[in-house]
Enzyme design. Structure first.
Site, short mmCIF file in Angstrom:
data_model
loop_
_atom_site.label_atom_id
_atom_site.label_comp_id
_atom_site.label_asym_id
_atom_site.label_seq_id
_atom_site.Cartn_x
_atom_site.Cartn_y
_atom_site.Cartn_z
N THR A 138 0.81 -1.22 0.00
CA THR A 138 0.00 0.00 0.00
C THR A 138 0.84 1.27 0.00
OG1 THR A 138 -1.82 -1.09 1.13
CG2 THR A 138 -1.69 1.28 1.37
N ASP B 23 1.57 -6.45 -4.41
CA ASP B 23 0.67 -6.40 -3.26
C ASP B 23 1.08 -7.61 -2.43
OD1 ASP B 23 -1.67 -7.17 -1.63
OD2 ASP B 23 -2.72 -5.60 -2.74
N SER C 158 -0.27 -9.60 -0.64
CA SER C 158 -1.14 -10.77 -0.70
C SER C 158 -0.64 -11.78 -1.73
CB SER C 158 -2.57 -10.37 -1.09
OG SER C 158 -3.00 -9.32 -0.30
N ASP D 216 -0.31 -6.86 4.56
CA ASP D 216 -1.08 -8.11 4.68
C ASP D 216 -0.21 -9.31 5.09
OD1 ASP D 216 -3.48 -6.93 4.18
OD2 ASP D 216 -3.50 -7.41 2.04
N THR E 243 2.43 -9.59 14.57
CA THR E 243 1.29 -10.09 13.81
C THR E 243 0.42 -8.88 13.44
OG1 THR E 243 -0.38 -11.84 13.83
CG2 THR E 243 -0.23 -10.52 15.82
N CYS F 58 -5.06 -18.41 20.69
CA CYS F 58 -5.18 -17.23 21.55
C CYS F 58 -4.12 -16.20 21.20
CB CYS F 58 -5.02 -17.61 23.02
SG CYS F 58 -6.34 -18.67 23.59
N1 ASP Z 1 -2.91 -5.50 0.29
C1 ASP Z 1 -1.87 -4.58 0.74
C2 ASP Z 1 -0.56 -5.33 0.77
O1 ASP Z 1 -0.38 -6.14 1.63
C3 ASP Z 1 -2.18 -4.05 2.07
C4 ASP Z 1 -1.17 -3.13 2.67
O2 ASP Z 1 -0.07 -2.96 2.20
O3 ASP Z 1 -1.49 -2.49 3.68
O4 ASP Z 1 0.29 -5.10 -0.05
#
Ligand code: ASP
Length: 328
Positions: free
Chosen positions: A13, A58, A60, A91, A161, A264
């Protein structure tokens, strides 16, 4: 003395711009960042160099092979640097931070990873303050470990995390802090390293009431070499579910390294606290103690990629190799 820092952008992002399909990596980002960082008041005491991974991702879309490519690039380009700032999507940032802590020998330079929840191309972005804060943290003397800087906090990389999908305090290190990593410990724990092995296949399974043995069988049949199991509470599972337990035992007997972590947010696994945990230990499930899911998955991934010696991997999973786990 001035320090030299390498900013390595992987995408995420922080470097994105709005497109008709939503936020996507911006090829012009690095040029804009260079102009900002050129201001002598932005990162006092630092000489900053820039580099970019291709393609920009990205996070992801990050895969285990990308962790290795990033680690290789840090080793190669970081040769002349005193520290590296890695820009990364949020992510899977905690996975990459954990993976790098196992892939990089903690003897050369500190690595800090940051990103942002709002692209730097947008108003109210948290990107610039995260970059500036991370650079200031690199300007100070710090151990040669992997860290995450986010929302004004410096955290040990393999303890972090993601805890918020859009809030600016997006990361936490909820369990114990973890000691600094020291050189040589990972290799000492794995006597038979085989160079050139491919990244291993590791899966992640969250327990839920009603889980069947067929789910475990399907994962194992997909070719997994390691499995992280998110157990209930202190590391408990449904030991009365004979189909599930039999499938788990088949997995262990087939040589799959199965590691229990807790669902947890706080605390750790103790397989000997309840009979339902003891039943897992009895069939060869290994305790992941207070490791995060991200640390357990990437540690297993890296170790299985270094050796085919399954008992050595199982043993090393119970040891503190990079400050990722608290051994009591
Ligand atoms: N989907 C984006 C990524 O992980 C989310 C982010 O960067 O905040 O690249």
């Amino acid at each position: 003395m001035r320090k030299s820092v390498l900013i390595l952008n992987t995408g995420g992002t922080i470097s994105m711009r709005a497109t008709e399909r939503g936020f996507a990596p911006d090829p012009d980002f690095l040029g804009r960042l260079k102009n900002i960082v050129a201001d002598p008041d932005f990162a006092p005491g630092l000489d900053v160099q820039f580099a970019e991974m291709t393609p920009l991702l990205d996070s992801s879309n990050m895969e285990p092979g990308d962790w290795r490519r990033i680690a290789d690039e840090i080793t190669r380009l970081g040769e002349k640097a005193d520290g590296v700032l890695l820009l990364h999507g949020t992510d899977t940032l905690a996975f990459t931070a954990s993976a790098l802590s196992f892939l990089l020998e903690p003897s050369r330079l500190p690595v800090i990873i940051t990103g942002s929840q709002i692209p730097m191309s947008e108003a109210d972005s948290d990107g610039l303050s995260n970059v500036q804060g991370a650079l200031a943290a690199l300007a100070e003397d710090r151990s040669r470990d992997v860290f995450v800087w986010f929302g004004g906090r410096l955290m040990k990389g393999n303890r972090t995390t993601k805890v918020h999908s859009f809030g600016l305090a997006a990361f936490d290190a909820p369990r114990m802090r973890g000691r600094d990593a020291k050189p040589g410990e990972l290799r000492a724990a794995l006597p038979n390293v085989e160079e050139g092995r491919a990244m291993a296949q590791v899966g992640l399974l969250k327990l839920y009431p009603g889980i069947s043995g067929a789910v475990v069988d399907a994962l194992v049949d997909s070719g997994l070499q390691g499995l992280v199991m998110e157990c209930y509470g202190a590391g408990n599972g449904p030991d009365l579910n004979t189909g599930f337990m039999a499938a788990l035992k088949r997995a262990v007997d087939a040589g799959v390294v199965v590691v229990a972590v807790s669902q947890c947010h706080f605390g750790s696994v103790d397989l000997y606290r309840y009979a339902t945990g003891r039943a897992l230990a009895d069939i060869g499930i290994i305790s992941g103690s207070d490791m995060t899911v991200e640390a357990a998955v990437t540690k297993l991934q890296v170790l299985l990629s270094l050796t085919s010696d399954i008992p050595a991997v199982a043993e090393a999973m119970t040891q503190d190799l990079r400050g990722e786990v608290t051994i009591t």
